[in-house]
Design a protein around this motif. Structure first.
Motif, PDB file in Angstrom:
ATOM      1  N   LEU A 633       0.795  -1.225   0.000  1.00 58.57           N
ATOM      2  CA  LEU A 633       0.000   0.000   0.000  1.00 58.57           C
ATOM      3  C   LEU A 633       0.831   1.280   0.000  1.00 58.57           C
ATOM      4  O   LEU A 633       0.509   2.215  -0.752  1.00 58.57           O
ATOM      5  N   PRO A 634       1.878   1.414   0.815  1.00 63.25           N
ATOM      6  CA  PRO A 634       2.657   2.671   0.761  1.00 63.25           C
ATOM      7  C   PRO A 634       3.243   2.927  -0.619  1.00 63.25           C
ATOM      8  O   PRO A 634       3.240   4.065  -1.110  1.00 63.25           O
ATOM      9  N   GLN A 635       3.758   1.863  -1.250  1.00 62.20           N
ATOM     10  CA  GLN A 635       4.336   2.046  -2.590  1.00 62.20           C
ATOM     11  C   GLN A 635       3.256   2.408  -3.613  1.00 62.20           C
ATOM     12  O   GLN A 635       3.481   3.228  -4.507  1.00 62.20           O
ATOM     13  N   ALA A 636       2.072   1.779  -3.490  1.00 63.63           N
ATOM     14  CA  ALA A 636       0.965   2.097  -4.411  1.00 63.63           C
ATOM     15  C   ALA A 636       0.560   3.549  -4.282  1.00 63.63           C
ATOM     16  O   ALA A 636       0.333   4.257  -5.280  1.00 63.63           O
ATOM     17  N   LEU A 637       0.469   4.028  -3.054  1.00 61.85           N
ATOM     18  CA  LEU A 637       0.070   5.406  -2.803  1.00 61.85           C
ATOM     19  C   LEU A 637       1.116   6.381  -3.328  1.00 61.85           C
ATOM     20  O   LEU A 637       0.792   7.385  -3.979  1.00 61.85           O
ATOM     21  N   ARG A 638       2.383   6.078  -3.084  1.00 63.98           N
ATOM     22  CA  ARG A 638       3.459   6.974  -3.509  1.00 63.98           C
ATOM     23  C   ARG A 638       3.499   7.090  -5.038  1.00 63.98           C
ATOM     24  O   ARG A 638       3.652   8.186  -5.584  1.00 63.98           O
ATOM     25  N   ALA A 639       3.358   5.973  -5.729  1.00 61.96           N
ATOM     26  CA  ALA A 639       3.395   6.000  -7.193  1.00 61.96           C
ATOM     27  C   ALA A 639       2.224   6.800  -7.760  1.00 61.96           C
ATOM     28  O   ALA A 639       2.385   7.598  -8.698  1.00 61.96           O
ATOM     29  N   ALA A 640       1.033   6.608  -7.191  1.00 62.52           N
ATOM     30  CA  ALA A 640      -0.143   7.335  -7.689  1.00 62.52           C
ATOM     31  C   ALA A 640      -0.009   8.827  -7.438  1.00 62.52           C
ATOM     32  O   ALA A 640      -0.343   9.653  -8.294  1.00 62.52           O
ATOM     33  N   GLU A 641       0.470   9.208  -6.266  1.00 67.18           N
ATOM     34  CA  GLU A 641       0.626  10.634  -5.945  1.00 67.18           C
ATOM     35  C   GLU A 641       1.642  11.289  -6.879  1.00 67.18           C
ATOM     36  O   GLU A 641       1.440  12.427  -7.339  1.00 67.18           O
ATOM     37  N   GLU A 642       2.724  10.599  -7.175  1.00 68.45           N
ATOM     38  CA  GLU A 642       3.726  11.155  -8.088  1.00 68.45           C
ATOM     39  C   GLU A 642       3.143  11.320  -9.490  1.00 68.45           C
ATOM     40  O   GLU A 642       3.418  12.314 -10.173  1.00 68.45           O
ATOM     41  N   ALA A 643       2.317  10.359  -9.903  1.00 68.07           N
ATOM     42  CA  ALA A 643       1.694  10.444 -11.232  1.00 68.07           C
ATOM     43  C   ALA A 643       0.742  11.633 -11.312  1.00 68.07           C
ATOM     44  O   ALA A 643       0.686  12.337 -12.337  1.00 68.07           O
ATOM     45  N   VAL A 644      -0.003  11.890 -10.250  1.00 70.42           N
ATOM     46  CA  VAL A 644      -0.921  13.040 -10.240  1.00 70.42           C
ATOM     47  C   VAL A 644      -0.133  14.341 -10.356  1.00 70.42           C
ATOM     48  O   VAL A 644      -0.513  15.260 -11.102  1.00 70.42           O
ATOM     49  N   GLU A 645       0.968  14.447  -9.640  1.00 67.35           N
ATOM     50  CA  GLU A 645       1.789  15.661  -9.707  1.00 67.35           C
ATOM     51  C   GLU A 645       2.316  15.896 -11.120  1.00 67.35           C
ATOM     52  O   GLU A 645       2.322  17.032 -11.614  1.00 67.35           O
ATOM     53  N   LEU A 646       2.749  14.836 -11.777  1.00 69.21           N
ATOM     54  CA  LEU A 646       3.226  14.983 -13.157  1.00 69.21           C
ATOM     55  C   LEU A 646       2.106  15.471 -14.070  1.00 69.21           C
ATOM     56  O   LEU A 646       2.316  16.356 -14.913  1.00 69.21           O
ATOM     57  N   ALA A 647       0.916  14.915 -13.905  1.00 70.77           N
ATOM     58  CA  ALA A 647      -0.218  15.311 -14.741  1.00 70.77           C
ATOM     59  C   ALA A 647      -0.569  16.779 -14.535  1.00 70.77           C
ATOM     60  O   ALA A 647      -0.869  17.518 -15.488  1.00 70.77           O
ATOM     61  N   LEU A 648      -0.537  17.223 -13.290  1.00 76.92           N
ATOM     62  CA  LEU A 648      -0.842  18.624 -12.996  1.00 76.92           C
ATOM     63  C   LEU A 648       0.198  19.555 -13.616  1.00 76.92           C
ATOM     64  O   LEU A 648      -0.133  20.612 -14.161  1.00 76.92           O
ATOM     65  N   ASP A 649       1.461  19.177 -13.525  1.00 74.98           N
ATOM     66  CA  ASP A 649       2.521  20.004 -14.117  1.00 74.98           C
ATOM     67  C   ASP A 649       2.341  20.150 -15.626  1.00 74.98           C
ATOM     68  O   ASP A 649       2.642  21.198 -16.209  1.00 74.98           O
ATOM     69  N   LEU A 650       1.846  19.079 -16.251  1.00 79.87           N
ATOM     70  CA  LEU A 650       1.678  19.070 -17.706  1.00 79.87           C
ATOM     71  C   LEU A 650       0.364  19.691 -18.161  1.00 79.87           C
ATOM     72  O   LEU A 650       0.129  19.816 -19.359  1.00 79.87           O
TER      73      LEU A 650
END
Length: 789
Positions: A633-650
């Motif tokens: 779960l911690p790794q799943a959450l971390r990966a999803a949060e990083e993906a959201v940040e990338l999408a927002l930047d783009l």
């Protein structure tokens, strides 16, 4: 049930829009009409205080609704072309804007432009983004967008100005549902349907009385000329038919020639009037007077300014910038700016922003007529070619920032002296693409109509790659189909294949999987015939994505493996990495976890080396799902949060909406239910805007399952029931089965019989799938049924 409402904690408050164009300089007269509008405002305020939204005023032109019809605060200002309807509406709106603390919205509906009028959906997009809705969170269907608009303005006192409406149908989706708002509509027609059904007030605007017409002439020329004789001003006003638009243009010309006697100007205008009377049928005298003044003012322009004026009538979109005007007329931007300033000074063009201009609809029609009369067919075609070329090259420059990995569309050598736009960074490119979206799509239609098939297909193909991430793909679809027709006419198979793939991507995003499959299969057939290995691999990768949505995993995996292998052989590392991510997702969805991490690792290394954040976001999304399957779960959450940040930047709402679903799953699995609901809510709003009903329904199911975990079973059942219905309508048996299974689990204790029915229907739907995930689901549902018995 919708995903909109008050801002959630931590969200940015909704902005207060201030969209009114600037007040009209030197507005005079119309006292009676301003009093009527003030009376309507007072009556509306009283009705709002009583809570019934009643109509007020008692003028003889005012329409009253039939008994039992709810009255809303709408006023239609109608009148002949050039009567000053917009000027009156805007002048009064500026006078009373303090009465509307919720803000003011404005849109020119262009109901009488030579081109297409603004659709209600486009106007709603304009309003909703002004109200703080992200562009890609605007629903693509009019009904949903109108519902969201009504929700956002409910409880706010707002003024809405709908300018140049052609019909009641164009206006009605733009009406707020709250009586605290006031809507001012301008139109050449009475729009009686708004009075009958919506309780609209009506105000007819005629020509000005002679005294008021003379006062307008004096107001515009004051400070520029010695005081002119009242009798001569009255004669000038008569030649202008007492129409405000014509009066202003005539006054601007008089003001620009302070040492020229008014007698001379009147004589010139009288000669022009005689010419028009000889050419006209005697009908529509007001319109003939306006054209007389247009011609009189047009003939006073310098040759260069007049040429730019008439060529601008060929521009296919409603507004334009300096660079587009320069390209159209083969001028330098500096010279174009000078001539545009001259047209604005002559009141023949309106400036809407520091570098944006547009015509009054009558003036645009006149400019177009002059282009047809004074420019040869070859000259008009050359101007349109230059404009299309500028849009194509500037869109190509934008693509280098927005989708740099996609293949570039070949362009012919530029015309001599042609200058295309360029961009310093990603945000500049996206801003241009958003601003020129409508113009480029209009240019595709204009090119096809003019027989410029080479430009029609290139513009459509380039702009698919250069669209802003916020752009609604449904609007490109018609341009893409026009481009494909053009490519077929010119007999360019490579262009046809590229557009077919683009159409397939667009149709897949709109859940037309059958159409998408057909488009990609046709593209693949053409690529094979051409011996285009890179194109064949791209078509197979695209086909695999559709097959993945259809859960035809073995076929999808075969396509992805073939695509990745070919891309590796030809050195196309970006697309090799993309294919590996798709292959990992296919195996993961099928319930085969072996090899998934290896494919993701390879793709991640390639994308990081190429600094490709968009594709890296997709890697993180699939990686989050893999961690979740493994219980990490911690790794799943971390990966999803990083993906959201990338999408927002783009500023990439497609990616953001997708990864928000993954984030919601990880948050819910981690027991962070409130955060999970917020993530699903955002995902649902974005996918509704994108027109992706399938993923919107996935957000509903996630919301339902999270509500169940919170003990809110009634809400949980509603959301899962909605999800099951939509997936059923879309022909998505797997997702429908998942929603039905979730609904059965929710209703197990409250309504065992209904739960059993839903579980049995889910089992029936899953029976058609043979993958490992489907087998596991069948076993689970069968076991639950046995326990219940």
């Amino acid at each position: 049930m919708h995903f909109h409402g008050p801002s959630a904690p931590g969200e940015t408050p909704r902005p207060t829009p201030r969209q009114l164009p600037r007040d009209i300089r030197g507005f005079v007269n119309r006292r009676a009409e301003l009093s009527r509008l003030n009376a309507i405002l007072t009556a509306g305020a009283g009705a709002d205080a009583r809570g019934n939204g009643g109509a007020g005023g008692s003028g003889e032109d005012e329409c009253r609704p039939a008994d039992g019809v709810m009255v809303v605060d709408v006023c239609v200002i109608s009148g002949t072309a050039g009567a000053g309807k917009t000027s009156l509406a805007l002048h009064w709106a500026h006078q009373v804007e303090a009465n509307f603390p919720g803000g003011q919205l404005y849109v020119n509906l262009r109901g009488y432009d030579p081109g297409e009028p603004v659709r209600a959906q486009e106007a709603l997009h304009h309003f909703l983004t002004a109200l703080g809705v992200p562009a890609n969170a605007v629903p693509q269907d009019t009904e949903s967008a109108a519902a969201l608009f009504r929700s956002l303005v409910a409880g706010r006192k707002m003024l809405v100005v709908l300018d140049n409406a052609a019909s009641a149908g164009q206006v009605r989706p733009l009406l707020p549902g709250h009586p605290g708002c006031l809507v001012i509509v301008t139109s050449r027609g009475r729009l009686s349907g708004l009075a009958i059904r919506d309780g609209a007030h009506h105000l007819t605007l005629g020509t000005l009385p002679e005294a008021e017409a003379v006062a307008l002439l004096r107001a515009v020329t004051a400070g520029f000329r010695p005081e002119d004789d009242g009798g001569k001003l009255a004669e000038l006003a008569r030649l202008c038919a007492h129409l405000p638009l014509a009066l202003r243009i005539a006054a601007e010309r008089a003001a620009a020639r302070p040492h020229l006697r008014l007698d001379t100007l009147i004589a010139d205008l009288r000669d022009e009037s005689a010419l028009w009377e000889a050419l006209s049928t005697g009908d529509e005298q007001d319109a003939e007077a306006v054209r007389t003044v247009f011609a009189w003012s047009y003939r006073a322009l310098s040759p260069d300014t007049a040429r730019l004026f008439r060529l601008l009538g060929l521009h296919p979109g409603p507004g334009f910038g300096i660079a587009a005007a320069a390209a159209l007329a083969a001028l330098s931007p500096r010279r174009a700016r000078q001539l545009l300033d001259s047209l604005v000074s002559a009141h023949l063009l309106e400036q809407t922003a520091p570098d944006r201009f547009e015509f009054h609809d009558l003036l645009r029609a006149y400019a177009t007529d002059q282009a047809r009369l004074e420019e040869s067919v070859g000259e008009r075609e050359a101007a349109l070619r230059r404009l299309c070329d500028w849009y194509a090259r500037t869109a190509d420059a934008a693509q280098r920032w927005i989708t740099p990995a996609r293949a570039r569309v070949p362009l012919d050598p530029p015309p001599e002296g042609a200058v295309a736009g360029d961009f310093a960074d990603y945000d500049q490119a996206v801003d241009w693409s958003e601003r020129e979206h409508g113009n480029v799509l209009a240019a595709v239609r204009a090119a096809e109509k003019a027989g410029l098939d080479g430009y029609a297909w290139r513009l459509a193909a380039i702009f698919f790659n250069a669209q802003a991430p916020s752009a609604p793909v449904a609007e490109w679809l018609a341009a893409g189909e026009a481009g494909l027709r053009a490519a077929r006419r010119v007999g360019d198979p490579a262009a046809q294949a590229g557009l077919l793939d683009n159409l397939g991507f667009a149709r897949r995003r709109l859940n037309d999987l059958t159409g998408a499959l057909r488009s990609h299969e046709e593209a693949l057939h053409i690529r094979r015939r051409l011996g285009d290995r890179r194109g064949e691999a791209a078509a197979r990768n695209a086909l695999g994505l559709v097959l993945l949505r259809l859960r035809r995993f073995d076929e999808a995996e075969e396509d992805f493996v073939s695509a990745a292998s070919t891309f590796r052989e030809i050195g196309a590392e970006h697309w090799e990495a993309v294919s590996h991510v798709n292959l990992a997702e296919a195996r993961l969805e099928a319930g085969r976890l072996d090899g998934v991490a290896e494919h993701l690792d390879r793709a991640g290394r390639l994308h990081r080396r190429m600094r490709n954040p968009r594709s890296l976001g997709n890697v993180l999304r699939v990686r989050s799902a893999l961690h979740l399957r493994r219980g990490e779960l911690p790794q799943a959450l971390r990966a999803a949060e990083e993906a959201v940040e990338l999408a927002l930047d783009l500023r990439n709402r497609v990616l953001e909406g997708h990864v928000l679903l993954s984030l919601g799953h990880a948050l819910a699995a981690s027991g962070r239910y409130a955060d999970a609901l917020a993530s699903y809510r955002r995902a649902g709003v974005i996918h509704r805007a994108l027109g992706d009903r399938s993923r919107e329904a996935l957000a509903w199911r996630g919301t339902g399952e999270t509500c169940r975990a919170l003990g809110r079973e009634e809400e949980a059942a509603d959301f899962c029931r909605m999800a099951a219905t939509v997936h059923g309508q879309l022909g998505e048996p797997w997702n429908q089965a998942l929603a039905l299974a979730a609904l059965a689990a929710i209703l197990r204790e409250r309504d065992p019989a209904a739960a059993a029915r839903f579980r049995a229907e889910g089992l029936r739907l899953v029976a058609r799938f043979g993958d490992a995930a489907a087998r596991a689901m069948r076993e689970r549902l069968a076991a639950e049924g046995e326990r219940e018995r």
